[in-house]
Write a protein that holds these residues in place. Sequence first.
Motif, mmCIF file in Angstrom:
data_model
loop_
_atom_site.group_PDB
_atom_site.id
_atom_site.type_symbol
_atom_site.label_atom_id
_atom_site.label_comp_id
_atom_site.label_asym_id
_atom_site.label_seq_id
_atom_site.Cartn_x
_atom_site.Cartn_y
_atom_site.Cartn_z
ATOM 1 N N GLN A 152 20.088 136.707 94.235
ATOM 2 C CA GLN A 152 20.666 137.794 95.032
ATOM 3 C C GLN A 152 21.214 137.201 96.332
ATOM 4 N N LYS A 153 22.540 137.084 96.393
ATOM 5 C CA LYS A 153 23.168 136.440 97.539
ATOM 6 C C LYS A 153 22.988 137.234 98.826
ATOM 7 N N ASP A 154 22.708 138.528 98.714
ATOM 8 C CA ASP A 154 22.556 139.343 99.917
ATOM 9 C C ASP A 154 21.182 139.203 100.553
ATOM 10 N N VAL A 155 20.254 138.498 99.884
ATOM 11 C CA VAL A 155 18.923 138.289 100.444
ATOM 12 C C VAL A 155 18.989 137.250 101.555
ATOM 13 N N THR A 156 18.456 137.586 102.701
ATOM 14 C CA THR A 156 18.416 136.662 103.838
ATOM 15 C C THR A 156 16.979 136.243 104.110
ATOM 16 N N ILE A 157 16.830 135.085 104.710
ATOM 17 C CA ILE A 157 15.506 134.566 105.043
ATOM 18 C C ILE A 157 15.231 134.825 106.515
ATOM 19 N N ASP A 158 14.182 135.572 106.789
ATOM 20 C CA ASP A 158 13.786 135.909 108.162
ATOM 21 C C ASP A 158 13.128 134.681 108.797
ATOM 22 N N VAL A 159 13.882 133.984 109.617
ATOM 23 C CA VAL A 159 13.400 132.736 110.211
ATOM 24 C C VAL A 159 12.224 132.988 111.157
ATOM 25 N N VAL A 160 12.318 134.055 111.951
ATOM 26 C CA VAL A 160 11.249 134.356 112.906
ATOM 27 C C VAL A 160 9.931 134.603 112.167
ATOM 28 N N ALA A 161 9.978 135.447 111.138
ATOM 29 C CA ALA A 161 8.775 135.731 110.360
ATOM 30 C C ALA A 161 8.267 134.473 109.665
ATOM 31 N N SER A 162 9.185 133.645 109.196
ATOM 32 C CA SER A 162 8.806 132.412 108.517
ATOM 33 C C SER A 162 8.039 131.487 109.457
ATOM 34 N N VAL A 163 8.516 131.380 110.689
ATOM 35 C CA VAL A 163 7.843 130.531 111.678
ATOM 36 C C VAL A 163 6.474 131.118 112.046
ATOM 37 N N LEU A 164 6.429 132.445 112.232
ATOM 38 C CA LEU A 164 5.177 133.093 112.619
ATOM 39 C C LEU A 164 4.095 132.923 111.556
ATOM 40 N N ALA A 176 9.239 132.001 98.482
ATOM 41 C CA ALA A 176 9.473 133.196 97.659
ATOM 42 C C ALA A 176 10.830 133.809 97.962
ATOM 43 N N LYS A 177 11.173 133.891 99.216
ATOM 44 C CA LYS A 177 12.457 134.483 99.583
ATOM 45 C C LYS A 177 13.615 133.568 99.177
ATOM 46 N N LEU A 178 13.415 132.268 99.246
ATOM 47 C CA LEU A 178 14.453 131.330 98.815
ATOM 48 C C LEU A 178 14.722 131.480 97.327
ATOM 49 N N GLY A 179 13.657 131.679 96.553
ATOM 50 C CA GLY A 179 13.839 131.875 95.118
ATOM 51 C C GLY A 179 14.603 133.135 94.803
ATOM 52 N N GLN A 180 14.358 134.214 95.550
ATOM 53 C CA GLN A 180 15.091 135.466 95.334
ATOM 54 C C GLN A 180 16.572 135.295 95.641
ATOM 55 N N ARG A 181 16.886 134.488 96.619
ATOM 56 C CA ARG A 181 18.280 134.308 97.016
ATOM 57 C C ARG A 181 19.047 133.395 96.045
ATOM 58 N N VAL A 182 18.473 132.275 95.681
ATOM 59 C CA VAL A 182 19.170 131.273 94.870
ATOM 60 C C VAL A 182 19.052 131.564 93.380
ATOM 61 N N GLY A 183 17.928 132.137 92.965
ATOM 62 C CA GLY A 183 17.656 132.330 91.541
ATOM 63 C C GLY A 183 16.431 131.528 91.157
ATOM 64 N N TRP A 184 15.471 132.189 90.488
ATOM 65 C CA TRP A 184 14.180 131.565 90.254
ATOM 66 C C TRP A 184 14.243 130.361 89.331
ATOM 67 N N GLU A 187 16.323 146.091 107.408
ATOM 68 C CA GLU A 187 16.632 144.683 107.160
ATOM 69 C C GLU A 187 15.649 144.104 106.146
ATOM 70 N N VAL A 188 16.067 143.034 105.482
ATOM 71 C CA VAL A 188 15.226 142.424 104.445
ATOM 72 C C VAL A 188 14.102 141.628 105.100
ATOM 73 N N PRO A 189 12.832 141.981 104.828
ATOM 74 C CA PRO A 189 11.705 141.243 105.410
ATOM 75 C C PRO A 189 11.423 139.955 104.640
ATOM 76 N N LEU A 190 10.635 139.080 105.242
ATOM 77 C CA LEU A 190 10.258 137.851 104.552
ATOM 78 C C LEU A 190 9.406 138.175 103.326
ATOM 79 N N VAL A 191 8.538 139.166 103.442
ATOM 80 C CA VAL A 191 7.740 139.646 102.317
ATOM 81 C C VAL A 191 7.668 141.159 102.414
#
Length: 480
Positions: A139-151, A15-23, A214-218
């Motif tokens: 949205q290029k400013d959206v980042t993917i929270d790696v820690v939350a993604s792993v958890l 979901a976060k990847l889609g927000q960053r790259v474009g759905w 900061e931008v959360p994973l969800v």
Amino acid sequence: MVYGLAVAALVMTGAKLGQRVGWVLVFRIVVVIFAASSLMMIFSPTVEWAIAGQVLAGAAAAIIVPALVALIAENYIGTQQATAVGTLGSARAFSGLSAFLIGGTLGTFVGWRPIFMITLGIAVAVFALSFKLRSDKGQKDVTIDVVASVLIGAAIVSLTLGFNNLNGWGMLMASPDAPFSLVGVSPAPMLIVLGIVLGQAFFMWTRRRTKRGEVPLVDLSVLRKPTERAAVYAMFTIVAMEAAVNFTVPTYIQIVQGRTPFDTSLAMMPFNLTVFVTATLIVRLYRHFTPRTIALMAFGLTTVSLVWLSIVVTNNWETLPTIIGLIVFGIGQGSLVTLVFNVLVTAVPKRLAGDVGSIRGTTQNLASALGTAVVGAVLVTVLSFGVTQSVEAHPELPQELAAQVDLDNINFVSNQDLRDTLEETTATPEQIEAAVSLNEEARLSTLRIGFLILAGVSAIAAIPASRLPRYRPGDIPATN
């Protein structure tokens, strides 16, 4: 299994990847990946290649799940959006119907590889149609929270593995099939506990990240209101119940009755077709009834139908009363799966549609795993207890014979398999027929108890359903 695990683990990250790259772009990419996975399945020379193809398909589906919600929010408004959400909600039922019918037919008469030729053709058609969608830049400013993604990924995988293997590995003490044990304890409950701990860690980390700006994973704000949480609870319950029914019926048809996947597809067709049609048409009632009213009526239908099934069901699934019960359950289930999804989508801004999609995907995966595992564990436990009690009370079945075939630890078996097993023992023909009759009675009693338990769950689900919104479409706040 690996397909489901990949979906469950990656859906929020997708979901976060889609927000960053474009759905739209992400959607096209994952459709291509899905097509590649179908090719791998068609031409797989070994089991390892087939497993890799399933993992690749699961990873693609993990991103498609939230992408579809975001694309609906972007391309439709008003009544069209409600209809589109209803269609997406019914897609699960339609896929189940087509999987049973097409997959069961091909699997029985041709083989499994042609099934993936069909999925490849669908992927090509969907890719071509995607060029009619409204494009977005992301949205290029959206980042993917790696820690939350792993958890969250580790939590969902642990929970799914734990629930799915409760029967095989042992509910508490480890069975001989368990891959390992800790002082005799089964790894299944340990994985469930680990998943809960990791899930709590994910929520703590996400709240902390949100407070920092900061931008959360969800975005957990999509669950801020009690009505939105009630929608998730209701969705979890109805998907778990659907999974339980979809586990129970094929188990009896294929394992107990020893029939083919094609027979299973025919038996499940009334239920899945009803879910699909109801989920598509229920949006027409939104103008006249509130979500709360529809949900309570739907859970009423599922409760009544499950009680009815517990009364009329036999070891033959083609009887009219059984079919009627499955159809009524399908009407309630189809109404709910669309309704609660629509409540979530219409309650948040468009920018959070992907988050709603990820929560929906996560909820459905966990509910499906829990529903299948719990009903399986309950049925096996009740069956074992029933057989044990019957053996003790049956004068024609001495304890020596029960010990030879391990009747105290019996699972769901067909009459023919039981006869074949007993013929290798010292059992007389009279004792074999008595054991088969006992097994039939125990299975039927177990089935009825299982439906009654599900009816109780359905009745309890009215509590969260009563907290759903009381508005009608014209009253929905303009959050989009």
